[in-house]
Design a protein around this motif. Structure first.
Motif, PDB file in Angstrom:
ATOM      1  N   LEU A 124       0.836  -1.208   0.000  1.00  0.00           N
ATOM      2  CA  LEU A 124       0.000   0.000   0.000  1.00  0.00           C
ATOM      3  C   LEU A 124       0.868   1.253   0.000  1.00  0.00           C
ATOM      4  O   LEU A 124       0.583   2.218  -0.721  1.00  0.00           O
ATOM      5  CB  LEU A 124      -0.910   0.016   1.226  1.00  0.00           C
ATOM      6  CG  LEU A 124      -2.288  -0.586   1.065  1.00  0.00           C
ATOM      7  CD1 LEU A 124      -3.057  -0.523   2.376  1.00  0.00           C
ATOM      8  CD2 LEU A 124      -3.062   0.084  -0.018  1.00  0.00           C
ATOM      9  N   ILE A 125       1.929   1.250   0.791  1.00  0.00           N
ATOM     10  CA  ILE A 125       2.824   2.411   0.843  1.00  0.00           C
ATOM     11  C   ILE A 125       3.489   2.597  -0.513  1.00  0.00           C
ATOM     12  O   ILE A 125       3.572   3.725  -1.016  1.00  0.00           O
ATOM     13  CB  ILE A 125       3.867   2.252   1.974  1.00  0.00           C
ATOM     14  CG1 ILE A 125       3.157   2.112   3.322  1.00  0.00           C
ATOM     15  CG2 ILE A 125       4.829   3.436   1.979  1.00  0.00           C
ATOM     16  CD1 ILE A 125       4.060   1.718   4.469  1.00  0.00           C
ATOM     17  N   ARG A 150       3.886   5.483  -5.737  1.00  0.00           N
ATOM     18  CA  ARG A 150       3.719   5.367  -7.190  1.00  0.00           C
ATOM     19  C   ARG A 150       2.658   6.338  -7.707  1.00  0.00           C
ATOM     20  O   ARG A 150       2.823   6.965  -8.742  1.00  0.00           O
ATOM     21  CB  ARG A 150       3.310   3.927  -7.523  1.00  0.00           C
ATOM     22  CG  ARG A 150       4.007   3.334  -8.694  1.00  0.00           C
ATOM     23  CD  ARG A 150       3.584   1.898  -8.954  1.00  0.00           C
ATOM     24  NE  ARG A 150       4.418   0.964  -8.207  1.00  0.00           N
ATOM     25  CZ  ARG A 150       3.975   0.121  -7.271  1.00  0.00           C
ATOM     26  NH1 ARG A 150       2.716   0.031  -6.971  1.00  0.00           N
ATOM     27  NH2 ARG A 150       4.810  -0.673  -6.657  1.00  0.00           N
ATOM     28  N   GLU A 151       1.557   6.463  -6.967  1.00  0.00           N
ATOM     29  CA  GLU A 151       0.460   7.343  -7.361  1.00  0.00           C
ATOM     30  C   GLU A 151       0.768   8.811  -7.121  1.00  0.00           C
ATOM     31  O   GLU A 151       0.071   9.670  -7.630  1.00  0.00           O
ATOM     32  CB  GLU A 151      -0.811   6.980  -6.576  1.00  0.00           C
ATOM     33  CG  GLU A 151      -1.399   5.647  -6.925  1.00  0.00           C
ATOM     34  CD  GLU A 151      -2.553   5.259  -6.003  1.00  0.00           C
ATOM     35  OE1 GLU A 151      -2.769   5.941  -4.964  1.00  0.00           O
ATOM     36  OE2 GLU A 151      -3.225   4.270  -6.306  1.00  0.00           O
ATOM     37  N   GLY A 153      10.176   5.156  -1.577  1.00  0.00           N
ATOM     38  CA  GLY A 153      10.219   4.772  -2.981  1.00  0.00           C
ATOM     39  C   GLY A 153       9.536   3.437  -3.145  1.00  0.00           C
ATOM     40  O   GLY A 153       8.871   2.934  -2.237  1.00  0.00           O
ATOM     41  N   TYR A 154       9.711   2.836  -4.306  1.00  0.00           N
ATOM     42  CA  TYR A 154       9.143   1.519  -4.589  1.00  0.00           C
ATOM     43  C   TYR A 154      10.141   0.770  -5.456  1.00  0.00           C
ATOM     44  O   TYR A 154      10.996   1.363  -6.098  1.00  0.00           O
ATOM     45  CB  TYR A 154       7.764   1.619  -5.249  1.00  0.00           C
ATOM     46  CG  TYR A 154       7.711   2.537  -6.439  1.00  0.00           C
ATOM     47  CD1 TYR A 154       7.923   2.060  -7.727  1.00  0.00           C
ATOM     48  CD2 TYR A 154       7.463   3.891  -6.284  1.00  0.00           C
ATOM     49  CE1 TYR A 154       7.872   2.907  -8.820  1.00  0.00           C
ATOM     50  CE2 TYR A 154       7.416   4.746  -7.368  1.00  0.00           C
ATOM     51  CZ  TYR A 154       7.624   4.246  -8.633  1.00  0.00           C
ATOM     52  OH  TYR A 154       7.587   5.077  -9.705  1.00  0.00           O
ATOM     53  N   PRO A 155      10.075  -0.565  -5.493  1.00  0.00           N
ATOM     54  CA  PRO A 155      11.084  -1.345  -6.207  1.00  0.00           C
ATOM     55  C   PRO A 155      10.913  -1.298  -7.726  1.00  0.00           C
ATOM     56  O   PRO A 155       9.801  -1.272  -8.247  1.00  0.00           O
ATOM     57  CB  PRO A 155      10.882  -2.768  -5.679  1.00  0.00           C
ATOM     58  CG  PRO A 155       9.513  -2.795  -5.112  1.00  0.00           C
ATOM     59  CD  PRO A 155       9.152  -1.404  -4.733  1.00  0.00           C
ATOM     60  N   GLU A 189      10.207   7.190  -9.407  1.00  0.00           N
ATOM     61  CA  GLU A 189       9.362   7.501 -10.555  1.00  0.00           C
ATOM     62  C   GLU A 189       9.540   6.442 -11.620  1.00  0.00           C
ATOM     63  O   GLU A 189      10.560   5.776 -11.689  1.00  0.00           O
ATOM     64  CB  GLU A 189       9.686   8.881 -11.127  1.00  0.00           C
ATOM     65  CG  GLU A 189      11.098   9.003 -11.649  1.00  0.00           C
ATOM     66  CD  GLU A 189      11.416  10.402 -12.142  1.00  0.00           C
ATOM     67  OE1 GLU A 189      10.610  11.328 -11.911  1.00  0.00           O
ATOM     68  OE2 GLU A 189      12.458  10.570 -12.760  1.00  0.00           O
ATOM     69  N   GLY A 190       8.527   6.304 -12.465  1.00  0.00           N
ATOM     70  CA  GLY A 190       8.586   5.336 -13.546  1.00  0.00           C
ATOM     71  C   GLY A 190       8.322   3.922 -13.073  1.00  0.00           C
ATOM     72  O   GLY A 190       7.808   3.688 -11.975  1.00  0.00           O
TER      73      GLY A 190
END
Length: 133
Positions: free
Chosen positions: A63-64, A69-70, A82-84, A94-95
């Motif tokens: 969810l985080i 991402r959103e 961030g996200y992986p 980003e991306g």
């Protein structure tokens, strides 16, 4: 246009307008977002990473990642969130893929283009032309 869909989270059937989540799950996600945002808004927690936020709040890491991402959690305000990367797993803000993976893919595509061009050139050298009388 509204359509029937199953909730992405709980699987319940609902009338989907824009979100893939039913209204109950959206309310629950909003409560969790408020918990996360209240935690990282505090000065001493602004540099927290996603695992640290998960440990402190109990909110699922997916969810985080989704909120980052959103753009609901802005990396300019919270630099360690961030996200992986979909390819290698490196944390990005980003991306879909990181710059290293993007450069590798572009290099591979460029290499394939050069190989194709060399094949076409080699085929042109093997072609014989005759004159019609």
């Amino acid at each position: 246009m509204a359509e029937l869909a199953n909730c992405k989270s709980c699987g319940r059937l609902f009338v989907r307008v824009s979100s893939p989540y039913c209204p109950e799950c959206l309310k629950e996600q909003d409560k969790k977002f408020d918990i996360v945002y209240d935690y990282i808004r505090e000065q001493e927690h602004r540099m927290a990473t996603v695992p640290q936020v998960h440990d402190a709040t109990g909110v699922e890491t997916e969810l985080i990642y989704q909120w980052v991402r959103e753009g609901r959690l802005v990396s300019a305000m919270f630099p360690n969130l961030g996200y992986p990367c979909k390819s290698c797993g490196k944390m990005i803000t980003e991306g879909v893929i990181c710059s290293d993976c993007r450069n590798k893919i572009q290099g591979d595509l460029h290499r394939e283009d050069l190989e194709e061009e060399a094949r076409l050139k080699a085929n042109r050298l093997k072609t014989y032309h005759t004159r019609r009388i």
